[in-house]
Design an enzyme around this catalytic site. Structure first.
Site, PDB file in Angstrom:
ATOM      1  N   GLU A 342      -3.090  -1.358  -3.289  1.00  0.00           N
ATOM      2  CA  GLU A 342      -4.274  -1.474  -4.148  1.00  0.00           C
ATOM      3  C   GLU A 342      -4.022  -0.900  -5.534  1.00  0.00           C
ATOM      4  O   GLU A 342      -4.425  -1.473  -6.545  1.00  0.00           O
ATOM      5  CB  GLU A 342      -5.474  -0.782  -3.500  1.00  0.00           C
ATOM      6  N   MET A 512      -7.173  -0.431 -14.538  1.00  0.00           N
ATOM      7  CA  MET A 512      -6.260  -1.576 -14.498  1.00  0.00           C
ATOM      8  C   MET A 512      -6.531  -2.573 -15.626  1.00  0.00           C
ATOM      9  O   MET A 512      -5.651  -3.330 -16.023  1.00  0.00           O
ATOM     10  CB  MET A 512      -6.347  -2.285 -13.137  1.00  0.00           C
ATOM     11  N   THR A 535      -9.239   3.636  -7.150  1.00  0.00           N
ATOM     12  CA  THR A 535      -8.534   4.233  -8.281  1.00  0.00           C
ATOM     13  C   THR A 535      -8.281   3.252  -9.412  1.00  0.00           C
ATOM     14  O   THR A 535      -8.120   3.675 -10.557  1.00  0.00           O
ATOM     15  CB  THR A 535      -7.194   4.833  -7.820  1.00  0.00           C
ATOM     16  N   CYS A 536      -8.227   1.957  -9.114  1.00  0.00           N
ATOM     17  CA  CYS A 536      -8.002   0.977 -10.185  1.00  0.00           C
ATOM     18  C   CYS A 536      -9.164   0.967 -11.178  1.00  0.00           C
ATOM     19  O   CYS A 536      -9.000   0.566 -12.328  1.00  0.00           O
ATOM     20  CB  CYS A 536      -7.834  -0.414  -9.592  1.00  0.00           C
ATOM     21  N   PHE A 537     -10.352   1.380 -10.702  1.00  0.00           N
ATOM     22  CA  PHE A 537     -11.540   1.357 -11.561  1.00  0.00           C
ATOM     23  C   PHE A 537     -12.090   2.756 -11.809  1.00  0.00           C
ATOM     24  O   PHE A 537     -13.186   2.890 -12.352  1.00  0.00           O
ATOM     25  CB  PHE A 537     -12.617   0.481 -10.911  1.00  0.00           C
TER      26      PHE A 537
END
Length: 569
Positions: A342, A512, A535-537
């Site tokens: 992810e 990201m 964690t990407c956002f």
């Protein structure tokens, strides 16, 4: 020739005679466990009640009153550890030790257990585990009774136990707490780090370390350092480095060494060397570059980088190095999981999620056991198994496909680079020692605890289905302010994937898709759920807990014990 021919037969007869004699000798009777001979259950129950009461006190020295009783509990329930110590085994050779340290990179090494059924998959992906299922003490059934009791006791009184160890002058590997060496997940980061440094010091006992001069040009620190150090033996590298910048006056009293570590930790990621690339998931952490072979010296450089990072840890110096979670796992000898994808490739991870949650035949997906790899602008089809491009992925085989494709992307495509890095790293820091940490703690060990400005973070936060004056939001910030520096760092890792604080403050926090502020989303599914993160956002999903105490407890459990699953990736 006749004596030579008879020699094996004579040796066989001799071995049989020795074996017969050993059988005739009676085995030593196994003594009953000390814990079973002493009827002290009532004492241990009372001790447990007292420790529970002391865990809430602000006076951390108060627990020392009960330290002798806690030591007695450990002594009574640590018999199995001593038995294991007495069973001597031959020491492995250097080659066997290296193979063992890199065993998790084997082509056939299993990844994490994937869901066996679509229902299980959906449950895992939904991360609907209740707090009752949360425990850092993994499956303890099958362990000796005393070990099980010790683990339950240590888990229940983890806070108090760490307070005692923090104030103890004894080495953890010595009695009475030596059993904790095999269960370091119970220990807090600072207690682990202290034990780690003590073990490194013990390895150096009786060894005199000399100064090792390293002459470098300021504009060519990486190449000159490589030239000076790559032919040195591991023992030579453990000497004190004495840095000399060519053309500059001044003696290195420690300041030049710190500056050298700072410069070289940045040069490691210099795109001209093509060794590492940024992760598209957060654009701030690094992973080995699958195309690093464009640099003919790339494997020698990777080994050198492994040595440098190992040497920095050995010297207790901090580096500006932040890697992806999967790379930290490789250093620790842990297998990567598909949830790690992810933070590395979110769109690809979403595709895997869809694949696992839906019937492959009904969704019309036509996949084979192969994947496309892009290198230097050229797309190449690579088989995941022999003749994979001609083997269709069926509903029954989709879990194997997910396992293999993740293994290729996070391990297989960079296997040589990882092997070279670990060869250099393990020359300085033994795997058995570094593996006491988890991947979040390893990042803190390498890069240090960040200074987190909570006022700045709060000023650059966004809320979804919450307001800034919502009770749960006020409780959240109150809980975060009650955390110490280490727990705040773990929280930052939990929601962003790294402990790195943006140089220009949290208004420049990266996601990201570019700059992405920290955001808190209301999770209305159940207040029995733990908080989860994406964690990407830079996103925290926070259930509307009924009380401050519950929110504080659930958030603490999530950041301390749920780095796997629970939406951390």
């Amino acid at each position: 020739q006749e004596p030579t021919a008879q020699e094996p037969a004579a040796q066989e007869q001799e071995q049989q005679a020795v074996g017969k004699k050993e059988k005739e000798e009676p085995d030593e009777p196994e003594l009953p466990r000390l814990s079973s001979q002493l009827t002290l259950e009532e004492l241990w129950d009372t001790l447990s009640e007292c420790l529970t009461a002391l865990s809430d006190t602000t006076d951390h020295h108060a627990v020392l009153v009960l330290q002798p009783a806690v030591e007695a509990f450990f002594l009574v329930h640590a018999a199995e550890k001593e038995k294991e110590k007495k069973s001597g085994e031959p020491r492995p050779s250097e080659r066997q030790r290296h193979d063992s340290q890199a065993s998790h990179l084997s082509d056939h090494a299993p990844m994490s257990p994937l869901p066996a059924t679509p229902a299980d998959s959906a449950s895992s992906l939904g991360r609907q585990e209740s707090v009752a299922s949360v425990s850092s003490v993994a499956n303890i059934t099958g362990l000796p009774p005393d070990t099980q009791k010790f683990l339950r006791f240590a888990k229940t009184h983890r806070t108090v136990l760490n307070q005692i160890l923090r104030q103890s002058t004894q080495h953890l590997a010595d009695w009475p707490f030596s059993v904790l060496v095999d269960h370091t997940h119970i220990l807090d980061f600072d207690v682990k780090r202290r034990f780690f440094r003590q073990e490194l010091e013990r390895m150096d006992e009786g060894i005199r370390r000399e100064d090792l001069a390293v002459h470098v040009r300021r504009d060519h620190v990486f190449e000159d350092s490589f030239r000076e150090l790559h032919r040195r033996t591991p023992e030579e590298l453990k000497n004190r480095l004495y840095i000399v910048f060519e053309g500059e006056e001044g003696q290195d009293a420690g300041g030049l060494l710190r500056e050298w570590y700072l410069i070289i930790s940045r040069e490691i990621f210099n795109p001209n060397y093509a060794l590492f690339t940024t992760s598209p998931g957060d654009r701030v952490t690094y992973r080995p570059n699958p195309s690093s072979h464009c640099n003919p010296n790339h494997l020698s450089y990777f080994k050198f980088v492994g040595r440098v990072i190992g040497k920095a840890i050995y010297d207790n110096k901090l580096l500006e190095c932040y890697f992806t979670r999967s790379f930290y796992k490789h250093i620790l000898g842990k297998n990567v999981k598909y949830t790690d994808m992810e933070s590395e490739d979110y769109q690809f991870y979403q595709g895997l999620t869809f694949l696992l949650e839906n019937n492959i035949e009904e969704s019309g997906l036509e996949l084979t056991f192969s994947t496309e790899i892009q290198e230097f602008g050229v797309t190449e089809v690579r088989d995941l198994k022999q003749n994979g491009r001609n083997i269709p992925v069926t509903e029954e085989m989709k879990h194997e496909y997910v396992k293999l494709v993740c293994q290729l992307k996070m391990t297989g495509s960079i296997r040589k680079q990882i092997d070279a890095f670990l060869e250099g790293f393990y020359e300085i820091i033994p795997k058995r020692l570094i593996s006491i940490f988890n991947e979040q703690e390893l990042e803190l060990l390498i890069s240090g605890l960040p200074n987190i400005d909570l006022d700045d973070l709060k000023a650059n936060s966004e809320y979804h289905k919450y307001q800034s004056n919502s009770l749960q939001i006020q409780w959240f910030w109150r809980a975060l302010r009650s955390y110490d520096q280490a727990d705040r760092a773990k929280f930052l890792q939990f929601v962003t994937g790294t402990s790195k604080v943006p140089l220009q403050g949290f208004s420049h926090l990266e996601g990201m898709n570019g700059t992405q502020k920290f955001q808190i989303h209301r999770d209305d599914r159940s207040t029995d759920r733990l908080p989860s993160a994406h964690t990407c956002f830079n996103q925290l999903d926070l259930p509307p807990y009924e009380t401050y105490e519950k929110l504080h407890y659930m958030l603490k459990v999530a950041i301390q014990e749920c780095s796997e699953g629970f939406g951390f990736a």
